[in-house]
Write a protein that holds these residues in place. Structure first.
Motif, PDB file in Angstrom:
ATOM      1  N   GLY A 219       0.789  -1.214   0.000  1.00 39.89           N
ATOM      2  CA  GLY A 219       0.000   0.000   0.000  1.00 39.89           C
ATOM      3  C   GLY A 219       0.826   1.272   0.000  1.00 39.89           C
ATOM      4  O   GLY A 219       2.061   1.264   0.063  1.00 39.89           O
ATOM      5  N   THR A 220       0.108   2.379  -0.069  1.00 45.80           N
ATOM      6  CA  THR A 220       0.708   3.698  -0.171  1.00 45.80           C
ATOM      7  C   THR A 220       1.731   3.968   0.921  1.00 45.80           C
ATOM      8  O   THR A 220       2.789   4.550   0.678  1.00 45.80           O
ATOM      9  CB  THR A 220      -0.400   4.769  -0.082  1.00 45.80           C
ATOM     10  N   ASN A 221       1.424   3.538   2.145  1.00 46.74           N
ATOM     11  CA  ASN A 221       2.222   3.917   3.299  1.00 46.74           C
ATOM     12  C   ASN A 221       3.185   2.831   3.758  1.00 46.74           C
ATOM     13  O   ASN A 221       3.414   2.647   4.955  1.00 46.74           O
ATOM     14  CB  ASN A 221       1.303   4.359   4.437  1.00 46.74           C
ATOM     15  N   VAL A 222       3.783   2.148   2.801  1.00 49.01           N
ATOM     16  CA  VAL A 222       4.862   1.217   3.110  1.00 49.01           C
ATOM     17  C   VAL A 222       6.129   2.024   3.386  1.00 49.01           C
ATOM     18  O   VAL A 222       6.342   3.094   2.819  1.00 49.01           O
ATOM     19  CB  VAL A 222       5.073   0.224   1.939  1.00 49.01           C
ATOM     20  N   ASN A 223       6.966   1.527   4.288  1.00 54.19           N
ATOM     21  CA  ASN A 223       8.236   2.195   4.613  1.00 54.19           C
ATOM     22  C   ASN A 223       9.300   1.789   3.594  1.00 54.19           C
ATOM     23  O   ASN A 223       9.586   0.602   3.445  1.00 54.19           O
ATOM     24  CB  ASN A 223       8.702   1.799   6.017  1.00 54.19           C
ATOM     25  N   LEU A 224       9.899   2.774   2.924  1.00 48.15           N
ATOM     26  CA  LEU A 224      10.896   2.494   1.898  1.00 48.15           C
ATOM     27  C   LEU A 224      12.174   3.278   2.155  1.00 48.15           C
ATOM     28  O   LEU A 224      12.126   4.441   2.582  1.00 48.15           O
ATOM     29  CB  LEU A 224      10.355   2.850   0.511  1.00 48.15           C
ATOM     30  N   GLY A 225      13.313   2.652   1.878  1.00 45.32           N
ATOM     31  CA  GLY A 225      14.594   3.295   2.143  1.00 45.32           C
ATOM     32  C   GLY A 225      15.577   3.181   0.998  1.00 45.32           C
ATOM     33  O   GLY A 225      15.322   2.526  -0.018  1.00 45.32           O
ATOM     34  N   ASN A 226      16.731   3.823   1.209  1.00 46.82           N
ATOM     35  CA  ASN A 226      17.788   3.925   0.194  1.00 46.82           C
ATOM     36  C   ASN A 226      17.279   4.609  -1.073  1.00 46.82           C
ATOM     37  O   ASN A 226      17.632   4.227  -2.192  1.00 46.82           O
ATOM     38  CB  ASN A 226      18.387   2.560  -0.144  1.00 46.82           C
ATOM     39  N   ILE A 227      16.453   5.619  -0.872  1.00 47.92           N
ATOM     40  CA  ILE A 227      15.906   6.376  -1.998  1.00 47.92           C
ATOM     41  C   ILE A 227      16.904   7.469  -2.378  1.00 47.92           C
ATOM     42  O   ILE A 227      17.387   8.214  -1.516  1.00 47.92           O
ATOM     43  CB  ILE A 227      14.549   7.003  -1.631  1.00 47.92           C
ATOM     44  N   ALA A 228      17.212   7.563  -3.659  1.00 51.55           N
ATOM     45  CA  ALA A 228      18.128   8.595  -4.137  1.00 51.55           C
ATOM     46  C   ALA A 228      17.470   9.961  -3.997  1.00 51.55           C
ATOM     47  O   ALA A 228      16.249  10.091  -4.174  1.00 51.55           O
ATOM     48  CB  ALA A 228      18.501   8.337  -5.595  1.00 51.55           C
ATOM     49  N   PRO A 229      18.246  11.000  -3.691  1.00 54.21           N
ATOM     50  CA  PRO A 229      17.657  12.340  -3.512  1.00 54.21           C
ATOM     51  C   PRO A 229      16.798  12.799  -4.685  1.00 54.21           C
ATOM     52  O   PRO A 229      15.741  13.400  -4.484  1.00 54.21           O
ATOM     53  CB  PRO A 229      18.890  13.235  -3.339  1.00 54.21           C
ATOM     54  N   ASN A 230      17.216  12.489  -5.909  1.00 52.08           N
ATOM     55  CA  ASN A 230      16.439  12.948  -7.076  1.00 52.08           C
ATOM     56  C   ASN A 230      15.254  12.042  -7.387  1.00 52.08           C
ATOM     57  O   ASN A 230      14.539  12.270  -8.364  1.00 52.08           O
ATOM     58  CB  ASN A 230      17.339  13.073  -8.306  1.00 52.08           C
ATOM     59  N   GLU A 231      15.024  11.026  -6.535  1.00 50.27           N
ATOM     60  CA  GLU A 231      13.895  10.123  -6.743  1.00 50.27           C
ATOM     61  C   GLU A 231      12.802  10.302  -5.691  1.00 50.27           C
ATOM     62  O   GLU A 231      11.825   9.562  -5.682  1.00 50.27           O
ATOM     63  CB  GLU A 231      14.376   8.665  -6.721  1.00 50.27           C
ATOM     64  N   VAL A 232      12.957  11.275  -4.788  1.00 48.99           N
ATOM     65  CA  VAL A 232      11.982  11.454  -3.709  1.00 48.99           C
ATOM     66  C   VAL A 232      10.613  11.854  -4.261  1.00 48.99           C
ATOM     67  O   VAL A 232       9.588  11.240  -3.920  1.00 48.99           O
ATOM     68  CB  VAL A 232      12.476  12.503  -2.689  1.00 48.99           C
ATOM     69  N   ILE A 233      10.575  12.871  -5.093  1.00 50.31           N
ATOM     70  CA  ILE A 233       9.288  13.306  -5.651  1.00 50.31           C
ATOM     71  C   ILE A 233       8.713  12.253  -6.605  1.00 50.31           C
ATOM     72  O   ILE A 233       7.510  11.962  -6.541  1.00 50.31           O
ATOM     73  CB  ILE A 233       9.429  14.690  -6.311  1.00 50.31           C
TER      74      ILE A 233
END
Length: 251
Positions: A219-233
């Protein structure tokens, strides 16, 4: 938001415990941090300074202060913790957490061999000082950990005092939870979720296809990590069904 769209999935609000987005900072400049906060700060819950990049980064205290001013906590990567442990410098590690005013720490054993009971002792000790995230899984692609052991380690590390457990994937997304192709080890993830509360897990998912897979599963509110700064939006649009990958999923 800039305009109204009806019937979007409901996102949790900051400060949140579910729907976490953890960003990996691998050496952003102070100006880049300022830009990141300006454009994406509302969607970033916590920042990890990748592996041991904090050791060589200049103006580290200034960078931490920038994130803190935006209400974004940060922490050192687990590899730095392991580097201190491998050199018998745990007390020194505790001191630098205080020196840099960090409120979070990551405990991992992805690069060194460590008895699991000892790892849990480190978690218990650090949990008296900071909020602990503990990472489960190996950085060695050849080392396949069976699902029952993932579950066992996650359970005991949470019991030892970890706030959340992290599913290992590295910044490349091709170990631990994933095959070397980047494909999710689906059976592993689904088995983990039969025993470990979803909100207690932060899944490292640096690749878009991996993010999409977890959002469709949890679902929408799964916790996700190791996201690149330019991939946040871009990730935020995937979370709320405004990118082709999840567009139909949330309609």
């Amino acid at each position: 938001m800039n305009y109204n769209l009806n019937n979007l999935p409901e996102r949790t609000s900051k400060p949140r415990t579910e729907g976490y987005t953890m960003v990996m900072d691998k050496g952003l400049s102070l100006r880049e941090v300022e830009d990141l906060i300006e454009t994406s700060g509302n969607y970033i819950d916590i920042v990890k300074f990748g592996w041991a990049t904090s050791y060589v980064y200049p103006k580290l205290k200034e960078k931490i202060a920038l994130y803190k001013s935006a209400g974004i906590p940060c922490y050192f990567g687990g590899t730095l913790f392991e580097a201190f442990i491998a050199r018998d410098q745990f007390a020194d590690y505790q001191k630098i957490l205080d020196e840099f005013g960090l409120e979070y720490a990551e405990v991992s054993d992805g690069s060194i061999e460590m008895d699991h009971d000892i790892k849990c002792e480190y978690i218990s000790t650090l949990a008296k000082q900071v909020t602990v995230l503990s990472e489960v899984g190996s950085k060695d692609a050849a080392k396949i950990i069976p699902p029952y052991k993932w579950i066992q380690q996650m359970e005991t590390e949470l019991e030892a005092g970890a706030w959340k457990v992290i599913g290992e994937a590295r910044e490349s997304g091709n170990v631990g939870l994933f095959r070397d192709s980047g494909e999710v080890r689906q059976g592993l993830v689904e088995e983990i979720l039969t025993q470990i509360p979803e909100e207690k897990i932060l899944w490292e998912a640096p690749q878009k296809a991996q993010q999409v897979w977890f959002i469709k599963l949890c679902g929408t509110n799964v916790n996700l990590g190791n996201i690149a700064p330019n991939e946040v939006i871009p990730l935020e649009t995937i979370r709320i069904g405004l990118r082709g990958d999840t567009f139909s999923h949330f309609l």
